[in-house]
Design a protein around this motif. Sequence first.
Motif, PDB file in Angstrom:
ATOM      1  N   GLU A 147       0.831  -1.203   0.000  1.00 33.35           N
ATOM      2  CA  GLU A 147       0.000   0.000   0.000  1.00 33.35           C
ATOM      3  C   GLU A 147       0.866   1.255   0.000  1.00 33.35           C
ATOM      4  O   GLU A 147       0.566   2.228  -0.702  1.00 33.35           O
ATOM      5  CB  GLU A 147      -0.926  -0.007   1.214  1.00 33.35           C
ATOM      6  N   PHE A 148       1.946   1.244   0.772  1.00 33.30           N
ATOM      7  CA  PHE A 148       2.875   2.375   0.755  1.00 33.30           C
ATOM      8  C   PHE A 148       3.448   2.579  -0.646  1.00 33.30           C
ATOM      9  O   PHE A 148       3.649   3.713  -1.089  1.00 33.30           O
ATOM     10  CB  PHE A 148       4.022   2.148   1.742  1.00 33.30           C
ATOM     11  N   ASP A 149       3.721   1.489  -1.326  1.00 33.64           N
ATOM     12  CA  ASP A 149       4.265   1.574  -2.679  1.00 33.64           C
ATOM     13  C   ASP A 149       3.290   2.305  -3.605  1.00 33.64           C
ATOM     14  O   ASP A 149       3.684   3.163  -4.406  1.00 33.64           O
ATOM     15  CB  ASP A 149       4.552   0.170  -3.204  1.00 33.64           C
ATOM     16  N   LYS A 150       1.998   1.994  -3.478  1.00 30.03           N
ATOM     17  CA  LYS A 150       0.985   2.681  -4.295  1.00 30.03           C
ATOM     18  C   LYS A 150       0.953   4.172  -3.967  1.00 30.03           C
ATOM     19  O   LYS A 150       0.907   5.021  -4.862  1.00 30.03           O
ATOM     20  CB  LYS A 150      -0.393   2.060  -4.044  1.00 30.03           C
ATOM     21  N   ARG A 151       0.966   4.487  -2.681  1.00 37.17           N
ATOM     22  CA  ARG A 151       0.916   5.894  -2.269  1.00 37.17           C
ATOM     23  C   ARG A 151       2.176   6.638  -2.698  1.00 37.17           C
ATOM     24  O   ARG A 151       2.124   7.818  -3.057  1.00 37.17           O
ATOM     25  CB  ARG A 151       0.748   5.982  -0.756  1.00 37.17           C
ATOM     26  N   ARG A 152       3.303   5.947  -2.648  1.00 35.85           N
ATOM     27  CA  ARG A 152       4.573   6.546  -3.081  1.00 35.85           C
ATOM     28  C   ARG A 152       4.463   7.047  -4.515  1.00 35.85           C
ATOM     29  O   ARG A 152       4.892   8.167  -4.847  1.00 35.85           O
ATOM     30  CB  ARG A 152       5.669   5.482  -2.964  1.00 35.85           C
ATOM     31  N   LYS A 153       3.887   6.241  -5.378  1.00 36.78           N
ATOM     32  CA  LYS A 153       3.753   6.619  -6.782  1.00 36.78           C
ATOM     33  C   LYS A 153       2.799   7.796  -6.948  1.00 36.78           C
ATOM     34  O   LYS A 153       3.029   8.686  -7.773  1.00 36.78           O
ATOM     35  CB  LYS A 153       3.284   5.412  -7.592  1.00 36.78           C
ATOM     36  N   VAL A 154       1.733   7.809  -6.149  1.00 33.97           N
ATOM     37  CA  VAL A 154       0.785   8.926  -6.188  1.00 33.97           C
ATOM     38  C   VAL A 154       1.469  10.220  -5.763  1.00 33.97           C
ATOM     39  O   VAL A 154       1.309  11.277  -6.395  1.00 33.97           O
ATOM     40  CB  VAL A 154      -0.428   8.635  -5.275  1.00 33.97           C
ATOM     41  N   VAL A 155       2.251  10.151  -4.687  1.00 35.44           N
ATOM     42  CA  VAL A 155       2.933  11.333  -4.164  1.00 35.44           C
ATOM     43  C   VAL A 155       3.940  11.881  -5.172  1.00 35.44           C
ATOM     44  O   VAL A 155       3.964  13.084  -5.464  1.00 35.44           O
ATOM     45  CB  VAL A 155       3.647  10.997  -2.832  1.00 35.44           C
ATOM     46  N   VAL A 156       4.784  11.012  -5.712  1.00 31.19           N
ATOM     47  CA  VAL A 156       5.824  11.466  -6.638  1.00 31.19           C
ATOM     48  C   VAL A 156       5.206  12.062  -7.900  1.00 31.19           C
ATOM     49  O   VAL A 156       5.615  13.134  -8.368  1.00 31.19           O
ATOM     50  CB  VAL A 156       6.775  10.305  -6.993  1.00 31.19           C
ATOM     51  N   GLU A 157       4.200  11.390  -8.440  1.00 29.36           N
ATOM     52  CA  GLU A 157       3.540  11.907  -9.641  1.00 29.36           C
ATOM     53  C   GLU A 157       2.900  13.258  -9.359  1.00 29.36           C
ATOM     54  O   GLU A 157       3.020  14.203 -10.151  1.00 29.36           O
ATOM     55  CB  GLU A 157       2.485  10.911 -10.123  1.00 29.36           C
ATOM     56  N   GLY A 158       2.219  13.364  -8.212  1.00 33.68           N
ATOM     57  CA  GLY A 158       1.554  14.616  -7.869  1.00 33.68           C
ATOM     58  C   GLY A 158       2.524  15.751  -7.613  1.00 33.68           C
ATOM     59  O   GLY A 158       2.303  16.887  -8.052  1.00 33.68           O
ATOM     60  N   LEU A 159       3.607  15.468  -6.918  1.00 32.52           N
ATOM     61  CA  LEU A 159       4.596  16.511  -6.627  1.00 32.52           C
ATOM     62  C   LEU A 159       5.247  17.031  -7.906  1.00 32.52           C
ATOM     63  O   LEU A 159       5.492  18.239  -8.049  1.00 32.52           O
ATOM     64  CB  LEU A 159       5.671  15.971  -5.679  1.00 32.52           C
ATOM     65  N   ASN A 160       5.524  16.146  -8.832  1.00 32.68           N
ATOM     66  CA  ASN A 160       6.174  16.569 -10.074  1.00 32.68           C
ATOM     67  C   ASN A 160       5.249  17.380 -10.984  1.00 32.68           C
ATOM     68  O   ASN A 160       5.710  17.964 -11.974  1.00 32.68           O
ATOM     69  CB  ASN A 160       6.725  15.351 -10.822  1.00 32.68           C
ATOM     70  N   ARG A 161       3.974  17.427 -10.654  1.00 32.23           N
ATOM     71  CA  ARG A 161       3.030  18.264 -11.401  1.00 32.23           C
ATOM     72  C   ARG A 161       2.901  19.662 -10.805  1.00 32.23           C
ATOM     73  O   ARG A 161       2.330  20.556 -11.435  1.00 32.23           O
ATOM     74  CB  ARG A 161       1.651  17.602 -11.421  1.00 32.23           C
ATOM     75  N   LEU A 162       3.411  19.856  -9.595  1.00 30.04           N
ATOM     76  CA  LEU A 162       3.276  21.148  -8.933  1.00 30.04           C
ATOM     77  C   LEU A 162       4.247  22.160  -9.534  1.00 30.04           C
ATOM     78  O   LEU A 162       5.376  21.813  -9.885  1.00 30.04           O
ATOM     79  CB  LEU A 162       3.547  21.009  -7.435  1.00 30.04           C
ATOM     80  N   PRO A 163       3.847  23.417  -9.637  1.00 36.89           N
ATOM     81  CA  PRO A 163       4.733  24.438 -10.218  1.00 36.89           C
ATOM     82  C   PRO A 163       5.989  24.648  -9.376  1.00 36.89           C
ATOM     83  O   PRO A 163       5.909  24.871  -8.167  1.00 36.89           O
ATOM     84  CB  PRO A 163       3.854  25.698 -10.221  1.00 36.89           C
ATOM     85  N   GLY A 164       7.151  24.527 -10.023  1.00 30.58           N
ATOM     86  CA  GLY A 164       8.412  24.776  -9.341  1.00 30.58           C
ATOM     87  C   GLY A 164       8.916  23.641  -8.480  1.00 30.58           C
ATOM     88  O   GLY A 164       9.911  23.794  -7.770  1.00 30.58           O
ATOM     89  N   VAL A 165       8.249  22.487  -8.538  1.00 30.84           N
ATOM     90  CA  VAL A 165       8.615  21.356  -7.678  1.00 30.84           C
ATOM     91  C   VAL A 165       9.086  20.185  -8.532  1.00 30.84           C
ATOM     92  O   VAL A 165       8.503  19.887  -9.573  1.00 30.84           O
ATOM     93  CB  VAL A 165       7.421  20.908  -6.806  1.00 30.84           C
ATOM     94  N   SER A 166      10.143  19.521  -8.090  1.00 28.95           N
ATOM     95  CA  SER A 166      10.586  18.280  -8.732  1.00 28.95           C
ATOM     96  C   SER A 166      10.916  17.275  -7.644  1.00 28.95           C
ATOM     97  O   SER A 166      11.439  17.633  -6.588  1.00 28.95           O
ATOM     98  CB  SER A 166      11.807  18.520  -9.623  1.00 28.95           C
ATOM     99  N   CYS A 167      10.603  16.014  -7.896  1.00 33.13           N
ATOM    100  CA  CYS A 167      10.782  15.000  -6.856  1.00 33.13           C
ATOM    101  C   CYS A 167      11.367  13.720  -7.438  1.00 33.13           C
ATOM    102  O   CYS A 167      10.793  13.122  -8.352  1.00 33.13           O
ATOM    103  CB  CYS A 167       9.444  14.695  -6.177  1.00 33.13           C
ATOM    104  N   ALA A 168      12.510  13.310  -6.896  1.00 29.69           N
ATOM    105  CA  ALA A 168      13.084  12.016  -7.249  1.00 29.69           C
ATOM    106  C   ALA A 168      12.261  10.920  -6.578  1.00 29.69           C
ATOM    107  O   ALA A 168      11.655  11.137  -5.524  1.00 29.69           O
ATOM    108  CB  ALA A 168      14.535  11.941  -6.787  1.00 29.69           C
ATOM    109  N   THR A 169      12.232   9.749  -7.176  1.00 27.02           N
ATOM    110  CA  THR A 169      11.446   8.647  -6.627  1.00 27.02           C
ATOM    111  C   THR A 169      12.179   7.995  -5.461  1.00 27.02           C
ATOM    112  O   THR A 169      13.282   7.479  -5.637  1.00 27.02           O
ATOM    113  CB  THR A 169      11.170   7.585  -7.703  1.00 27.02           C
TER     114      THR A 169
END
Length: 244
Positions: A147-169
């Motif tokens: 379940e954490f793995d699923k949420r991890r993907k949601v978080v990284v994808e969502g963060l990388n869509r935010l203006p000015g934000v980039s997130c390594a997996t």
Amino acid sequence: FAFSAEETLKLITPQTRLLIVNSPANPTGGVTGKREVDKLVAGLEKFPDVAVMSDEIYDHMVYDGETHVCLLSYPSIRDRLILLNGWSKTYAMTGWRLGYAVWPGKLYDYARKLAVNLHSCVNASAQYAGLAALKGPQDDVAKMVAEFDKRRKVVVEGLNRLPGVSCATPKGAFYAFPNIKRTGWKAKALATALLEDAGVAIIGGPDFGVLGEGYVRLSYANSTANILRALERMGEFLASRKAA
């Protein structure tokens, strides 16, 4: 965010007495692979007076085929290795305050005296709960990590869509450590503003050390619905607010 054995060994000086290692890591979610750990242990042969403390509390929480490397598996450093672990993460028993440490024999008596005078012992009910967790079925641990793995993907994808934000997996634990430098915000100022004005709790990178400026930590130890709600609020905030 995994550490480099070569860089770490170069930082050891004649004054160094303890090297602290944390993998999987808080706050970055970084995981150090076996090749780097092998190099580190081999390099430590040149520094026999440097003890090693390995915090392995997130040892079960690795993703993308990564494997946790336990430092107890290296006989050459066992006589100077202090290993820390516990029940808080693997068994979601944070409130029980139950953990353990493995100490070299020559240091055990010092650790025992410290424990006896600091907290005496863990209460009996917590000890029985810990035994039940260890001896019982481990299916729920695997389900939780999945379940954490699923949420991890949601978080990284969502963060990388935010203006000015980039997130390594992240490869382990349950944290993301996005880069927010292009937003123009200082990390702690952004964390405060998001909490007070958007109701989103994150932690500024400098709270983990001076090199954390430009980053913030998010935990995905929450429901997917709440994570999506937080990401939406962060997006609205960053789109409407300039850096203070």
